[in-house]
Write an enzyme that holds these catalytic residues in place. Structure first.
Site, short mmCIF file in Angstrom:
data_model
loop_
_atom_site.label_atom_id
_atom_site.label_comp_id
_atom_site.label_asym_id
_atom_site.label_seq_id
_atom_site.Cartn_x
_atom_site.Cartn_y
_atom_site.Cartn_z
N THR A 38 0.69 -1.08 0.19
CA THR A 38 -0.02 0.10 -0.24
C THR A 38 0.89 1.37 0.06
O THR A 38 1.95 1.12 0.53
CB THR A 38 -0.95 0.10 1.07
OG1 THR A 38 -1.95 1.45 1.21
CG2 THR A 38 -0.17 -0.09 2.45
N THR A 39 0.14 2.49 -0.84
CA THR A 39 0.83 3.64 -0.75
C THR A 39 0.49 4.52 0.48
O THR A 39 0.80 5.83 0.64
CB THR A 39 0.78 4.39 -1.94
OG1 THR A 39 -0.56 4.54 -2.04
CG2 THR A 39 1.39 3.35 -2.91
N ASP B 233 -8.08 -2.84 -0.38
CA ASP B 233 -8.83 -1.84 -1.22
C ASP B 233 -9.90 -1.51 -0.59
O ASP B 233 -10.51 -2.59 0.05
CB ASP B 233 -8.96 -2.18 -2.71
CG ASP B 233 -9.39 -1.13 -3.75
OD1 ASP B 233 -8.18 -0.19 -3.80
OD2 ASP B 233 -10.47 -0.77 -3.92
N PHE C 135 -7.52 8.44 9.55
CA PHE C 135 -7.04 9.05 8.37
C PHE C 135 -8.31 9.15 7.43
O PHE C 135 -9.53 8.79 7.66
CB PHE C 135 -5.99 8.39 7.41
CG PHE C 135 -6.23 6.94 7.05
CD1 PHE C 135 -6.01 5.77 8.11
CD2 PHE C 135 -6.77 6.86 5.95
CE1 PHE C 135 -6.65 4.70 7.66
CE2 PHE C 135 -6.94 5.23 5.43
CZ PHE C 135 -6.87 4.31 6.09
N GLY C 136 -8.30 9.64 5.97
CA GLY C 136 -9.12 9.81 5.21
C GLY C 136 -10.52 10.42 5.61
O GLY C 136 -10.58 11.42 6.00
N HIS D 251 -13.60 -1.76 9.34
CA HIS D 251 -13.93 -2.55 8.18
C HIS D 251 -12.56 -3.45 8.01
O HIS D 251 -12.32 -4.54 7.63
CB HIS D 251 -14.08 -1.70 6.82
CG HIS D 251 -13.43 -0.47 6.74
ND1 HIS D 251 -13.10 0.38 7.70
CD2 HIS D 251 -12.64 -0.04 5.50
CE1 HIS D 251 -12.25 1.32 7.46
NE2 HIS D 251 -12.12 1.04 6.02
O1 LIG Z 1 -4.33 1.89 -3.03
P1 LIG Z 1 -3.34 1.99 -1.79
O2 LIG Z 1 -2.12 2.22 -2.04
O3 LIG Z 1 -3.62 1.03 -0.82
O4 LIG Z 1 -3.73 3.30 -1.07
P2 LIG Z 1 -4.86 4.44 -1.17
O5 LIG Z 1 -5.17 5.45 -0.42
O6 LIG Z 1 -5.12 4.63 -2.74
O7 LIG Z 1 -6.18 3.38 -0.88
P3 LIG Z 1 -7.44 2.98 -1.74
O8 LIG Z 1 -7.18 2.86 -3.19
O9 LIG Z 1 -7.94 1.72 -1.33
O10 LIG Z 1 -8.50 4.11 -1.44
C1 LIG Z 1 -9.00 4.24 -0.13
C2 LIG Z 1 -9.85 5.40 -0.05
O11 LIG Z 1 -10.85 5.08 1.14
C3 LIG Z 1 -10.35 5.96 2.33
N1 LIG Z 1 -10.30 5.02 3.17
C4 LIG Z 1 -9.98 3.72 3.17
N2 LIG Z 1 -10.07 3.09 4.65
C5 LIG Z 1 -10.19 4.18 5.24
C6 LIG Z 1 -10.55 4.47 6.75
O12 LIG Z 1 -10.00 3.39 7.37
N3 LIG Z 1 -10.82 5.31 7.18
C7 LIG Z 1 -11.16 6.56 6.55
N4 LIG Z 1 -10.69 6.46 5.26
C8 LIG Z 1 -10.64 5.41 4.58
C9 LIG Z 1 -9.05 6.40 1.97
O13 LIG Z 1 -8.76 7.76 2.40
C10 LIG Z 1 -8.86 6.69 0.37
O14 LIG Z 1 -9.64 7.93 0.11
MG LIG Z 2 -5.30 3.20 -4.14
#
Ligand SMILES: O=P(O)(O)OP(=O)(O)OP(=O)(O)OC[C@H]1O[C@@H](n2cnc3c(O)ncnc32)[C@H](O)[C@@H]1O
Ligand SMILES: [Mg+2]
Length: 201
Positions: A12-13, A73, A154-155, A182
């Site tokens: 993962t990035t 993902d 995060f996110g 999740h």
């Molecule tokens: O693909 P990788 O390299 O794993 O890194 P990414 O950040 O692009 O990861 P995704 O493609 O799976 O996109 C995940 C999106 O959903 C959000 N997300 C995933 N899990 C989360 C969490 O536990 N809490 C808040 N937001 C989350 C995250 O911020 C991203 O915008």
């Molecule tokens: Mg991604």
């Protein structure tokens, strides 16, 4: 790196995911991150499902590195948006996480409580160098709040509310989050497969 322990690439990035997965896996395997390896082109996430993207990421990184790879993902599915942003959660708006959750609050302006239901989804894919693949999924139900709250996680965490406690995901400690998230749910289903790694070497 510690000699003897099975190595597992967290493919993962996303620093937030890496932090949470490291805490979940503990010291059962030796976690290798993409930062520990020569650069690998990031796989294009063109799948329609979290599972398809997780498998694609794990396969491509496992092939490129020769290591067993765990990819995640995940995303946020909002009822009033017919499940959007879903697999496009990372691309829902340009910029950072704050730009994305602020856009979500604007899109949901005026939407009543009863229609602000949402769920976080996570698909974890574990790929062995011989191509064997195992996928586990987890989800977490909640509601989109009306303002960002909390500084953990995060996110979209600051706008993801738990109606019964009135707290946002970002107001939970890392341990509290992993117990309900999740990612924690998917990981607990995957755990026995990860322990196999330690035995199969
Ligand atoms: O693909 P990788 O390299 O794993 O890194 P990414 O950040 O692009 O990861 P995704 O493609 O799976 O996109 C995940 C999106 O959903 C959000 N997300 C995933 N899990 C989360 C969490 O536990 N809490 C808040 N937001 C989350 C995250 O911020 C991203 O915008
Ligand atoms: Mg991604």
């Amino acid at each position: 790196m510690t000699a003897g322990k099975a190595k597992l690439l967290f493919a993962t990035t996303n620093k937030g995911k890496l932090r949470e997965l490291r805490e979940l896996v503990g010291d059962s395997v030796e976690v290798v991150s993409l930062a520990d390896l020569p650069p690998v082109p990031e796989p294009e996430e063109d799948g329609d499902t979290f599972e398809a993207n997780a498998v694609k990421k794990a396969l491509e990184y496992a092939k490129a590195t020769g290591l067993p790879a765990l990819a995640d993902d995940s995303g946020l599915c909002v009822d009033a948006l017919d499940g959007r942003p879903g697999v496009l959660s990372a691309r829902y708006a340009p910029g950072d996480d704050k730009a994305r959750y602020e856009k979500l609050l604007v899109e949901l302006a005026g939407v009543p409580e009863a229609r602000r239901g949402a769920s976080f989804r996570c698909a974890l894919a574990l790929v062995w160098p011989d191509g064997r693949t195992h996928v586990e999924e987890g989800r977490c139900e909640g509601r989109i709040g009306h303002e960002a709250r909390g500084t953990h996680g995060f996110g979209y965490d600051p706008v993801f509310m738990f109606p019964d406690s009135g707290r946002s995901m970002a107001e939970l400690t890392s341990e509290e989050k992993s117990a309900v998230s999740h990612r924690g749910a998917a990981f607990r289903k995957m755990k026995s497969r990860l322990l196999e790694l330690g035995k199969s070497d």
